[in-house]
Write a protein that holds these residues in place. Structure first.
Motif, PDB file in Angstrom:
ATOM      1  N   ALA A 180     -10.806  -5.689   2.290  1.00 35.02           N
ATOM      2  CA  ALA A 180     -11.248  -5.307   0.940  1.00 35.02           C
ATOM      3  C   ALA A 180     -10.172  -4.491   0.223  1.00 35.02           C
ATOM      4  O   ALA A 180      -9.938  -4.664  -0.981  1.00 35.02           O
ATOM      5  CB  ALA A 180     -12.553  -4.519   1.026  1.00 35.02           C
ATOM      6  N   MET A 181      -9.489  -3.617   0.964  1.00 34.43           N
ATOM      7  CA  MET A 181      -8.440  -2.790   0.339  1.00 34.43           C
ATOM      8  C   MET A 181      -7.275  -3.663  -0.134  1.00 34.43           C
ATOM      9  O   MET A 181      -6.748  -3.472  -1.238  1.00 34.43           O
ATOM     10  CB  MET A 181      -7.931  -1.733   1.333  1.00 34.43           C
ATOM     11  CG  MET A 181      -8.892  -0.565   1.477  1.00 34.43           C
ATOM     12  SD  MET A 181      -8.431   0.524   2.840  1.00 34.43           S
ATOM     13  CE  MET A 181      -7.043   1.377   2.156  1.00 34.43           C
ATOM     14  N   ALA A 182      -6.863  -4.629   0.699  1.00 30.72           N
ATOM     15  CA  ALA A 182      -5.755  -5.515   0.320  1.00 30.72           C
ATOM     16  C   ALA A 182      -6.130  -6.359  -0.895  1.00 30.72           C
ATOM     17  O   ALA A 182      -5.348  -6.512  -1.838  1.00 30.72           O
ATOM     18  CB  ALA A 182      -5.378  -6.416   1.492  1.00 30.72           C
ATOM     19  N   LEU A 183      -7.342  -6.866  -0.890  1.00 36.79           N
ATOM     20  CA  LEU A 183      -7.832  -7.694  -1.995  1.00 36.79           C
ATOM     21  C   LEU A 183      -7.858  -6.907  -3.301  1.00 36.79           C
ATOM     22  O   LEU A 183      -7.395  -7.377  -4.348  1.00 36.79           O
ATOM     23  CB  LEU A 183      -9.231  -8.200  -1.648  1.00 36.79           C
ATOM     24  CG  LEU A 183      -9.996  -8.990  -2.700  1.00 36.79           C
ATOM     25  CD1 LEU A 183      -9.206 -10.214  -3.119  1.00 36.79           C
ATOM     26  CD2 LEU A 183     -11.348  -9.412  -2.154  1.00 36.79           C
ATOM     27  N   LYS A 184      -8.357  -5.692  -3.226  1.00 35.81           N
ATOM     28  CA  LYS A 184      -8.481  -4.836  -4.418  1.00 35.81           C
ATOM     29  C   LYS A 184      -7.086  -4.462  -4.957  1.00 35.81           C
ATOM     30  O   LYS A 184      -6.825  -4.547  -6.157  1.00 35.81           O
ATOM     31  CB  LYS A 184      -9.259  -3.583  -4.026  1.00 35.81           C
ATOM     32  CG  LYS A 184      -9.913  -2.837  -5.179  1.00 35.81           C
ATOM     33  CD  LYS A 184     -10.868  -1.786  -4.594  1.00 35.81           C
ATOM     34  CE  LYS A 184     -11.691  -1.069  -5.621  1.00 35.81           C
ATOM     35  NZ  LYS A 184     -11.049  -0.450  -6.701  1.00 35.81           N
ATOM     36  N   ALA A 185      -6.196  -4.067  -4.037  1.00 35.40           N
ATOM     37  CA  ALA A 185      -4.863  -3.600  -4.450  1.00 35.40           C
ATOM     38  C   ALA A 185      -4.087  -4.695  -5.186  1.00 35.40           C
ATOM     39  O   ALA A 185      -3.527  -4.470  -6.258  1.00 35.40           O
ATOM     40  CB  ALA A 185      -4.070  -3.127  -3.231  1.00 35.40           C
ATOM     41  N   VAL A 186      -4.064  -5.899  -4.610  1.00 37.67           N
ATOM     42  CA  VAL A 186      -3.289  -6.996  -5.215  1.00 37.67           C
ATOM     43  C   VAL A 186      -4.026  -7.566  -6.422  1.00 37.67           C
ATOM     44  O   VAL A 186      -3.441  -7.801  -7.487  1.00 37.67           O
ATOM     45  CB  VAL A 186      -3.032  -8.107  -4.172  1.00 37.67           C
ATOM     46  CG1 VAL A 186      -2.273  -9.263  -4.806  1.00 37.67           C
ATOM     47  CG2 VAL A 186      -2.255  -7.550  -2.991  1.00 37.67           C
ATOM     48  N   ILE A 339       8.274 -20.328  -1.657  1.00 36.46           N
ATOM     49  CA  ILE A 339       7.064 -20.002  -2.424  1.00 36.46           C
ATOM     50  C   ILE A 339       6.127 -19.064  -1.659  1.00 36.46           C
ATOM     51  O   ILE A 339       5.065 -18.722  -2.165  1.00 36.46           O
ATOM     52  CB  ILE A 339       6.277 -21.276  -2.837  1.00 36.46           C
ATOM     53  CG1 ILE A 339       5.760 -22.041  -1.606  1.00 36.46           C
ATOM     54  CG2 ILE A 339       7.101 -22.162  -3.742  1.00 36.46           C
ATOM     55  CD1 ILE A 339       4.708 -23.095  -1.949  1.00 36.46           C
ATOM     56  N   VAL A 340       6.518 -18.636  -0.448  1.00 32.94           N
ATOM     57  CA  VAL A 340       5.616 -17.808   0.365  1.00 32.94           C
ATOM     58  C   VAL A 340       6.175 -16.395   0.498  1.00 32.94           C
ATOM     59  O   VAL A 340       7.361 -16.204   0.773  1.00 32.94           O
ATOM     60  CB  VAL A 340       5.415 -18.415   1.773  1.00 32.94           C
ATOM     61  CG1 VAL A 340       4.467 -17.547   2.604  1.00 32.94           C
ATOM     62  CG2 VAL A 340       4.865 -19.830   1.676  1.00 32.94           C
ATOM     63  N   GLN A 341       5.303 -15.409   0.287  1.00 34.79           N
ATOM     64  CA  GLN A 341       5.654 -14.001   0.498  1.00 34.79           C
ATOM     65  C   GLN A 341       4.651 -13.432   1.490  1.00 34.79           C
ATOM     66  O   GLN A 341       3.448 -13.497   1.265  1.00 34.79           O
ATOM     67  CB  GLN A 341       5.606 -13.266  -0.850  1.00 34.79           C
ATOM     68  CG  GLN A 341       5.533 -11.761  -0.782  1.00 34.79           C
ATOM     69  CD  GLN A 341       6.867 -11.098  -0.476  1.00 34.79           C
ATOM     70  OE1 GLN A 341       7.722 -11.714   0.150  1.00 34.79           O
ATOM     71  NE2 GLN A 341       7.042  -9.871  -0.881  1.00 34.79           N
ATOM     72  N   PHE A 342       5.146 -12.897   2.619  1.00 34.23           N
ATOM     73  CA  PHE A 342       4.253 -12.306   3.626  1.00 34.23           C
ATOM     74  C   PHE A 342       4.504 -10.804   3.739  1.00 34.23           C
ATOM     75  O   PHE A 342       5.654 -10.360   3.769  1.00 34.23           O
ATOM     76  CB  PHE A 342       4.483 -12.945   5.006  1.00 34.23           C
ATOM     77  CG  PHE A 342       3.851 -12.150   6.121  1.00 34.23           C
ATOM     78  CD1 PHE A 342       2.472 -12.155   6.287  1.00 34.23           C
ATOM     79  CD2 PHE A 342       4.619 -11.362   6.964  1.00 34.23           C
ATOM     80  CE1 PHE A 342       1.875 -11.386   7.288  1.00 34.23           C
ATOM     81  CE2 PHE A 342       4.038 -10.604   7.962  1.00 34.23           C
ATOM     82  CZ  PHE A 342       2.659 -10.622   8.129  1.00 34.23           C
ATOM     83  N   VAL A 343       3.435 -10.012   3.794  1.00 32.00           N
ATOM     84  CA  VAL A 343       3.565  -8.583   4.108  1.00 32.00           C
ATOM     85  C   VAL A 343       2.474  -8.185   5.102  1.00 32.00           C
ATOM     86  O   VAL A 343       1.333  -8.622   4.983  1.00 32.00           O
ATOM     87  CB  VAL A 343       3.495  -7.664   2.861  1.00 32.00           C
ATOM     88  CG1 VAL A 343       4.648  -7.902   1.920  1.00 32.00           C
ATOM     89  CG2 VAL A 343       2.186  -7.791   2.141  1.00 32.00           C
ATOM     90  N   PRO A 344       2.820  -7.351   6.097  1.00 27.81           N
ATOM     91  CA  PRO A 344       1.801  -6.831   7.009  1.00 27.81           C
ATOM     92  C   PRO A 344       1.132  -5.604   6.400  1.00 27.81           C
ATOM     93  O   PRO A 344       1.802  -4.674   5.967  1.00 27.81           O
ATOM     94  CB  PRO A 344       2.594  -6.455   8.266  1.00 27.81           C
ATOM     95  CG  PRO A 344       4.022  -6.398   7.860  1.00 27.81           C
ATOM     96  CD  PRO A 344       4.179  -6.970   6.487  1.00 27.81           C
ATOM     97  N   PHE A 345      -0.183  -5.612   6.346  1.00 25.03           N
ATOM     98  CA  PHE A 345      -0.954  -4.531   5.726  1.00 25.03           C
ATOM     99  C   PHE A 345      -0.682  -3.185   6.409  1.00 25.03           C
ATOM    100  O   PHE A 345      -0.639  -2.149   5.748  1.00 25.03           O
ATOM    101  CB  PHE A 345      -2.448  -4.878   5.809  1.00 25.03           C
ATOM    102  CG  PHE A 345      -3.355  -3.874   5.151  1.00 25.03           C
ATOM    103  CD1 PHE A 345      -3.551  -3.883   3.778  1.00 25.03           C
ATOM    104  CD2 PHE A 345      -4.019  -2.911   5.903  1.00 25.03           C
ATOM    105  CE1 PHE A 345      -4.385  -2.966   3.166  1.00 25.03           C
ATOM    106  CE2 PHE A 345      -4.854  -1.979   5.287  1.00 25.03           C
ATOM    107  CZ  PHE A 345      -5.034  -2.019   3.924  1.00 25.03           C
TER     108      PHE A 345
END
Length: 402
Positions: A180-186, A339-345
């Motif tokens: 939920a935090m990742a979804l909200k932030a982005v 086209i892909v960007q990955f970040v570890p939460f």
């Protein structure tokens, strides 16, 4: 632009000269700043330099009449390059050469003072000059390009039982889960670029009621006809509702939801729409081959994929999909663009508890590559931004009736 020179002064004892040019932008205080160096052309008094590009801003800071000084040097191995001569011009003068060759005399002030019969130290000719507009991400947004934001959330059993505090989906009454935090932030950043604020939101890897069918792209709002949620708050609401009704299961398939967004992106190729898919996952992927195939196919479409990895996994597979080091390929075919960007939460979890700051950092890093990815698509398709719509004039009040 491209330049050549003729009959430059000979500076080397055993050879001719090894000439190169140094361009200087003049500053407001009368000093000069180097803004470009050409390559060295060895052993010639009549060099032809390679064409090169330079931002107009670097050359003259946007002032078309500002002096541009160009020095001609003879290259020496020990770094003590010999000064052959100089000349000055301006962006405006250079740009006139689009229709004609322009020849500049190369002058050496010290030689000019010493020798009465001194004419010049050679000439430099501007062979070609052209100006291209480099558009920015903001130019496309102002011109009406819409970002379409789609969310896909990992509902596989490897995330843990949502009722247990150890689960990555744990619905605590006191704080949001990592998902939920990742979804909200982005989402809160990207929703400002989406005019209708309606976001298709999907889950994957769950068993759906009532018959327990496994789905890899079910709408979080349980509406197959219209998976759109109103704003990020609507997405969060549907996410929480799904957690209460579906059973976390597996396996973890990314390809179906990537292909679903790709089908929508494939319908629009005029630059008016750009699709961004946010996948939030614990990183345990079961269809790596199919996902690579989907990414390679999607790389030619107006589309980007953001993957946020939550939990303690090592995420090697996600790093591979990111393609920063090695371009993603499938069956010998390479992705047309990255086209892909990955970040570890976990890199953004602030131990001091300052969630606002750490989530702002997460959003910044997650979205950092989107502008360049959008521009790379527009450039490869030669799509220019539309002119921004004129501002709405204030309505003229109607004349009062007697």
């Amino acid at each position: 632009m491209q330049l050549c020179a003729n009959k430059l002064d000979k500076k080397d004892f055993f050879g001719k000269s090894d000439p190169f040019l140094v361009f200087y932008r003049s500053n407001e205080d009368g000093t000069f700043t180097i803004c470009h160096k050409t390559e060295v052309v060895k052993n010639t008094l009549n060099p032809v330099w390679q064409p090169f590009s330079i931002p107009v801003r670097a050359l003259c800071n946007g002032d078309y009449d500002r002096t541009v000084k160009i020095d001609v040097y003879d290259w020496d191995r020990d770094g003590s390059h010999d000064f052959i001569g100089e000349f000055t011009t301006s962006y405006r003068e250079l740009s006139k050469a689009q229709n004609q060759f322009t020849v500049y005399e190369v002058l050496n002030p010290r030689k000019k003072c010493k020798k009465k019969k001194y004419v010049n130290s050679g000439t430099v000719t501007l062979l070609s000059f052209s100006v291209d507009s480099e558009f920015t991400f903001v130019d496309y947004i102002k011109g009406g390009t819409q970002l379409n934001f789609t969310v896909a959330i990992d509902f596989t059993a490897s995330n843990g039982n949502p009722l247990q505090p150890t689960s990555l989906h744990y619905m605590s009454p006191y704080q949001l889960s990592a998902y939920a935090m990742a979804l909200k932030a982005v989402g809160e950043i990207i929703q400002d670029y989406d005019s209708d604020k309606l976001f298709p939101a999907y889950g994957f890897g769950a068993k759906l009621p009532p018959e327990g069918r496994i789905s890899h792209q079910f709408p979080l709002n349980n509406n197959d006809e219209d998976p759109n949620c109103a704003g990020i708050e609507g997405v969060l609401e549907s996410y929480f509702q799904s957690l209460r009704t579906v059973q976390l299961y597996g396996p973890t398939y990314f390809a179906p939801v990537i292909n679903q967004v790709a089908r929508a992106a494939a319908k629009i190729s005029d630059g008016s729409q750009y699709y961004v898919l946010l996948i939030i996952t614990d990183g345990v992927i079961s269809d790596m081959t199919q996902t690579k195939e989907a990414i390679v196919s999607a790389s030619s479409l107006p589309m980007s994929i953001i993957i946020v990895g939550v939990g303690p996994a090592m995420f090697e597979a996600m790093e591979e999909l990111d393609g920063d080091d090695v371009r993603v390929s499938s069956r010998g075919r390479y992705a047309e663009r990255d086209i892909v960007q990955f970040v570890p939460f976990r890199d953004y979890v602030d131990r001091s508890g300052n969630h606002v700051l750490s989530m702002a950092r997460l959003a910044k890093d997650v979205l950092a590559e989107i502008p360049e990815q959008l521009l790379s698509y527009m450039r490869t398709r030669d799509i220019q931004p539309r002119p921004p719509p004129p501002p709405n004039p204030s309505p003229t009040p109607a004349p009062e009736q007697p």
